[in-house]
Design an enzyme around this catalytic site. Structure first.
Site, PDB file in Angstrom:
ATOM      1  N   GLU A  48      -1.980  14.158  32.348  1.00 12.52           N
ATOM      2  CA  GLU A  48      -1.373  14.183  31.008  1.00 12.52           C
ATOM      3  C   GLU A  48      -0.400  15.352  30.927  1.00 12.52           C
ATOM      4  OE1 GLU A  48      -1.259  12.355  28.016  1.00 12.52           O
ATOM      5  OE2 GLU A  48       0.169  13.968  27.615  1.00 12.52           O
ATOM      6  N   LYS A  67      -4.054   8.491   9.478  1.00 16.10           N
ATOM      7  CA  LYS A  67      -5.161   8.038   8.630  1.00 16.10           C
ATOM      8  C   LYS A  67      -5.790   9.221   7.892  1.00 16.10           C
ATOM      9  CE  LYS A  67      -3.645   4.940   9.884  1.00 16.10           C
ATOM     10  NZ  LYS A  67      -2.654   4.498  10.882  1.00 16.10           N
ATOM     11  N   GLY A 110      13.325   1.445   7.668  1.00 16.68           N
ATOM     12  CA  GLY A 110      12.375   0.590   8.378  1.00 16.68           C
ATOM     13  C   GLY A 110      11.117   0.386   7.544  1.00 16.68           C
ATOM     14  N   GLY A 111      10.951  -0.813   6.995  1.00 15.82           N
ATOM     15  CA  GLY A 111       9.768  -1.109   6.178  1.00 15.82           C
ATOM     16  C   GLY A 111       8.669  -1.745   6.999  1.00 15.82           C
ATOM     17  N   VAL A 146       5.169  -0.714   9.748  1.00 16.41           N
ATOM     18  CA  VAL A 146       3.874  -0.053   9.575  1.00 16.41           C
ATOM     19  C   VAL A 146       4.013   1.441   9.289  1.00 16.41           C
ATOM     20  CG1 VAL A 146       1.560  -0.189  10.488  1.00 16.41           C
ATOM     21  CG2 VAL A 146       3.336  -1.511  11.563  1.00 16.41           C
ATOM     22  N   GLU A 195      15.143  -1.635   4.468  1.00 13.16           N
ATOM     23  CA  GLU A 195      14.682  -2.524   5.546  1.00 13.16           C
ATOM     24  C   GLU A 195      15.787  -3.513   5.907  1.00 13.16           C
ATOM     25  OE1 GLU A 195      11.977  -3.192   7.667  1.00 13.16           O
ATOM     26  OE2 GLU A 195      13.207  -4.921   8.224  1.00 13.16           O
ATOM     27  N   GLY A 212      10.771   1.440  14.783  1.00 12.98           N
ATOM     28  CA  GLY A 212      10.092   0.958  15.981  1.00 12.98           C
ATOM     29  C   GLY A 212       9.957   2.065  17.015  1.00 12.98           C
ATOM     30  N   LEU A 231      -0.261  -1.268  19.901  1.00 14.20           N
ATOM     31  CA  LEU A 231      -1.463  -0.937  19.137  1.00 14.20           C
ATOM     32  C   LEU A 231      -2.476  -0.257  20.040  1.00 14.20           C
ATOM     33  CD1 LEU A 231      -1.918  -4.253  17.113  1.00 14.20           C
ATOM     34  CD2 LEU A 231      -1.054  -2.059  16.263  1.00 14.20           C
ATOM     35  N   HIS A 239     -23.844  -9.790  -1.423  1.00 12.63           N
ATOM     36  CA  HIS A 239     -23.230  -9.655  -2.750  1.00 12.63           C
ATOM     37  C   HIS A 239     -23.665  -8.329  -3.356  1.00 12.63           C
ATOM     38  CE1 HIS A 239     -21.780 -10.651  -6.724  1.00 12.63           C
ATOM     39  NE2 HIS A 239     -22.956 -10.279  -7.219  1.00 12.63           N
TER      40      HIS A 239
END
Ligand code: FAD
Ligand code: NAD
Length: 466
Positions: free
Chosen positions: A33, A51, A180-181, A183, A203, A271, A319, A444
């Site tokens: 690495e 996140k 860019g719209g 992710v 976009e 991208g 991904l 539920h």
């Protein structure tokens, strides 16, 4: 010189998972690495930090907008401490990358820090603090990707930025222009929108998240507009200019008229490109295609028979979980096994709120290929669980084969869709029909009841709660 059964270049989710699986299968394994920390884009400047900021900003937004209704009074003004938010994100990253160090040690994997470049098909030079050479019977290229841009944009990393800088800003933008719209633009755009920025998304295509099912684009567009995003689809950006602290973006709209956006930051999220700089792939006989990806066959083997490639640097979705599957796949091929990846069943998720998640074919794909299908859709707002948490936006849509009832695609937008999509993956892996899913008991009250209801709607148009 140290010799290995397998060397892996790059320690992202593709590379480090491949290393663990190779070691589990008894191979003497090395990982190389170039950065000081392991984990690649995903752990350092991708999935995990984004996140962390999405979670922090979500808490802030809840506190400001929803606590009162929940009956929680906070005396005084609720303020953002951006430095603390960014510091917390970094500690999440540090803990996560530290975990990979632990996993490498636990599995007896030798870690080399430095830029790996091929000398030939079985020798790799590693240029770090010192220069070393290792020998490897097999190599897995897992060098990932970097942000791409447009030819006329000068990314100055201060005000005209990529996701990497957007994850560590020192101030909240007043007006963030997102080019860019997709992710990244929508996830990071939402972080700063929640923290108080004005956000304009520009976009090129006629809808945001253009590769996902158009129903999802439409619903997300509606929700983001409610959140006061400015969404400008069908806009072709033609210049991005910085004047002091101001950034000016010019684009042509659908009618060919020039539209100008003035902001203080511009996030370029159009991208990512495969990354092979410095790898010296040609010395090993490894061919790249015209998009710069390492060319691989169905076994992920490159034009050099002992060298494989995985993850963002090869074709397919960029991904983390796709890279991981490919890492395990190649390790098992090297061990003489016969693994399989069903690329149709790799889910895609956008971690905005509401979350967006998808697996299998979109309606557009089914139409294009002439498949006769039926649709079952159920709105999240009809669930008791949604009313309890005040998460009313979104729906679950199930596409099933009209004659066999087999589920062909599941598309959802709503609270916790990122976690709910796993049920659809399991169902499709076992080639379930919509009726199979409709007959399974769903606890539920949960958001997953929308999956059962959508399956009922697809089976016989007999959803129970609409
Ligand atoms: P990478 O993670 O890019 O790792 C490649 C590694 O190789 C890097 O560490 C690099 O330094 C190293 N390297 C490159 N060349 C050399 C060399 N010659 N020698 C030594 N080392 C080298 N995906 C998801 O699935 N979910 C998400 O929520 C998500 N969020 C994202 C958010 C952001 C902001 C970004 C940018 C990406 C996100 N992604 C997400 C995408 C995800 O990060 C990538 O798909 C994933 O990291 C690809 O893994 P990889 O192993 O192929 O490559
Ligand atoms: P993307 O492909 O998701 O979105 C790029 C967007 O930019 C597209 O909507 C595209 O139409 C638009 N675009 C392209 N050229 C343009 C132009 N000239 N002007 C205006 N718009 C233009 O890419 P991204 O958001 O940069 O993310 C890169 C990669 O990282 C993706 O492949 C994604 O899978 C991965 N990622 C995944 C996640 C996740 O899984 N939640 C999160 C972030 C990033």
């Amino acid at each position: 010189m140290n010799s290995y059964d397998v060397a892996i270049i790059g320690s992202g989710p593709g590379g480090y998972v491949a290393a663990i699986r190779c070691a589990q299968l008894g191979m003497k394994t090395a990982i190389i690495e170039k950065y000081a920390t392991l984990g690649g884009t995903c752990l350092n400047v991708g999935c995990i930090p984004s996140k962390a900021l999405l979670d922090s900003s979500h808490h802030y937004e809840d506190a400001v907008k929803h606590f009162e209704e929940h009956g929680i009074d906070i005396p005084g003004e609720i303020k953002v401490n951006l430095k603390q938010m960014i510091d917390r994100k970094q500690s999440v990253v540090d803990q996560t990358t530290g975990g990979i160090d632990f996993l490498m040690k636990k599995n007896n994997i030798d870690v080399y820090q430095g830029l790996g470049s091929f000398k030939d098909a079985t020798h790799i030079l590693i240029k770090g603090d010192k220069e070393e050479e290792i020998e490897a019977k097999n190599t897995i290229i897992a060098t990932g990707s970097k942000p791409s841009s447009l030819p006329f944009i000068n990314i100055d990393k201060e005000r005209i930025i990529t996701s990497t800088e957007a994850l560590k800003l020192k101030e909240i933008p007043k007006h963030l222009i997102v080019i860019g719209g997709g992710v990244i633009g929508l996830e990071l755009g939402q972080v700063y929108k929640r923290l108080g920025a004005e956000v304009s998304v520009v976009e090129y295509m006629d809808r945001i998240i253009p590769t996902m099912d158009s129903g999802l684009s439409k619903e997300l567009n509606k929700v983001l507009k409610k959140q006061k995003f400015s969404i400008n689809a069908s806009h072709k950006v033609k210049s991005v200019e910085r004047k002091g602290d101001e950034v000016i973006v010019k684009a042509d709209n659908k009618k060919g008229e020039e539209v100008e956006f003035k902001g203080d930051y511009c996030l370029v999220s159009v991208g990512r490109r495969p990354y092979t700089d410095g790898l010296n792939a040609e010395a090993a006989g490894v061919k790249l295609n015209d998009r710069g990806q390492v060319e691989v066959n169905e076994h992920l083997q490159t034009s050099a028979s002992n060298i494989y490639a995985i993850g963002d640097v090869v074709k397919g979705a960029m991904l983390a979980h796709k890279a991981e599957e490919e890492g395990v796949f190649v390790a098992e091929i090297l061990a003489g096994q016969k693994p399989h990846i069903d690329y149709n069943l790799i889910p895609g998720v956008v971690y905005t709120w509401p979350e967006v998640a998808s697996v299998g074919k979109t309606e557009e794909q089914l139409k294009d290929t002439g498949v006769d299908y039926k649709v079952g859709q159920f709105p999240m707002r009809a669930l008791g669980r949604s009313r309890a948490s005040m998460d009313l936006d979104g729906f679950v849509k199930i596409l099933a084969d009209k004659s066999t009832d087999e589920i062909l695609g599941v598309h959802m937008i709503g609270a916790r869709a990122a976690d709910m999509i796993a049920e659809a993956v399991v169902a499709m892996e076992y080639r379930a029909s919509a009726e199979d899913v409709s007959r399974m008991s769903h606890a539920h009250p949960t958001f997953t009841e929308a999956i059962k209801e959508a399956a009922l709607a697809a089976t016989d148009d007999r959803a129970l709660h609409v």
